[in-house]
Design an enzyme around this catalytic site. Sequence first.
Site, PDB file in Angstrom:
ATOM      1  N   GLU A 347       6.174 -14.821   4.409  1.00  0.00           N
ATOM      2  CA  GLU A 347       5.335 -15.744   3.646  1.00  0.00           C
ATOM      3  C   GLU A 347       6.182 -16.874   3.067  1.00  0.00           C
ATOM      4  OE1 GLU A 347       1.537 -14.443   1.487  1.00  0.00           O
ATOM      5  OE2 GLU A 347       2.955 -14.735  -0.165  1.00  0.00           O
ATOM      6  N   HIS A 378      12.834   8.339  16.162  1.00  0.00           N
ATOM      7  CA  HIS A 378      11.991   9.081  17.094  1.00  0.00           C
ATOM      8  C   HIS A 378      10.723   8.311  17.453  1.00  0.00           C
ATOM      9  CE1 HIS A 378      14.425  12.768  16.646  1.00  0.00           C
ATOM     10  NE2 HIS A 378      14.616  12.307  15.420  1.00  0.00           N
ATOM     11  N   LYS A 493      -8.268 -17.957   3.303  1.00  0.00           N
ATOM     12  CA  LYS A 493      -9.229 -17.732   2.219  1.00  0.00           C
ATOM     13  C   LYS A 493     -10.381 -18.723   2.310  1.00  0.00           C
ATOM     14  CE  LYS A 493      -5.936 -16.020  -1.263  1.00  0.00           C
ATOM     15  NZ  LYS A 493      -5.302 -16.332  -2.569  1.00  0.00           N
TER      16      LYS A 493
END
Length: 535
Positions: A347, A378, A493
């Site tokens: 960001e 793993h 937004k």
Amino acid sequence: MNGKSFLDSSSTKILQDLAVAPIDLTSPGIISKERIERFSLFVEGFTFSYAMERVDDGILSALTGLASERGLLASMKAMQNGEVVNYIDNFPSESRPALHTATRAWVRGISLTGNAEDISLRSKIEVQRLRDFLNKYRDAFTTIVQIGIGGSELGPKALHCALKGCCPSDKKVYFVSNVDPDNAAEVLQEIDCSKTLVVTVSKSGTTLETAVNEELFADHFLKQGLSFRDHFIAVTCEGSPMDDTTRYLEVFHIWDSIGGRFSSTSMVGGVVLGFAYGFDAFIQLLEGAAAMDLVALEPHMSENLPMLSAMLGIWNRNFLRYPTTAVIPYSMGLEYFPAHLQQCGMESNGKSVAQTGELIGFSTSPILWGELGTNSQHSFFQALHQGSDIVPVEFIGFLRNQRGRDIEISGSSSSQKLFANMIAQSIALAKGRENVNPNKNFKGNRPSSLLVSERLTPYTMGALLAFYEHKIVFQGFCWGINSFDQEGVTLGKDLANQVLRIMQGQQGGDNVVIEAEALLGLFDKNKKLKEFGEA
């Protein structure tokens, strides 16, 4: 910050030439005891080893030159002293300081001026108010729920996880961030509302996801006959819609000059950490962060841990052209730390426009990702060892576990096995292993660094948090970008609100109306959108 472009710096050209044939870590004798001892740094209880990076003295000298040319130290001093660093030249922008370091400067008596001094004094007052609040109300609640998203959740959640293994507590802590109602519903099923304190965190006081989740919680509390004001507190900017002590039991303040992703040492993290682990634990975390703030002001890169790590990252990203970086902590306490760093790094530096307002022609933030070791060994470590893309790895480890419980099996403890695995992975990535069977051949030359401390404590966690904050900011200074805004978040937004209006039968806005109506129609063949989420 130097007005010259990153690409025009003379050190950039030197590094481009050096990157044609970087040091070969697989050559016999290259990774020697002498190299390991020389390519290391000891600071604030941490040992940083970069012997497994593809650098030598010439490359380090050129990186030091680049840091000097780009004015990294001067920019860091300017930021910590409250000068305006959040800006874009010749275009409307936030045009303000970035004062997250001021939230903890007071604990070490760091001398500041102007805006920084003001925020430092205000931060001290907020911490004192928090102490008084905890003394009065901490024993009245067994559970705290923090409602917030982005920096209001990721950083505090990572710190909560880091402290729970070393700080005894009988408090239960939950975080609610996603606007998906299942997130809130899951927490509400777990808690006894009568013994729960809810802290709503939003700088603006209008964050959509946070407002929706607060209303969902408020409705549930009301239906149980509980008063909103008796159970809800807020962290917000002064003057925001949430800055209302007639509505909330208490309101703590944060300021516009503190970005969400850098806000964990403000009341954004202080309230939940102080409630869960006590006031002293939060102060110790602030002390560790403030100590690393001073390290970031060290004039010599060889002694400045955040700057050194930042420039090694610049080398990997811009000259060796590695597109991603993995952060692998070998500690359960850092389970959520990579997610916080992902936000903080991407960001901040996921930008393609310079502070001059011009488009840039080079790479900025790598894709940051990670998972716990040894679990990740793993899962995706196969790709790290033999994949077609080379991924620099930043290992984080501790000599002792947090909880003190361990067992020795086959001559070694679990903690020793954990640490041995981390060391082995770093060596394996660097040196590789030759085999005539191509499927079992490991080419090596895959760089990594090791950051090790004795034990994860509030102090070391604070220092670790600030280390990465400064590393990320130093890289932004080097690239000449604004690390303190997030226009990409704002765009999402705005468009989401327009789509919502279309879903409600209102005018959505010219930006999305055609595309949104087509997509909504595609997904609305059998059910009206207004019924979404209903049983």
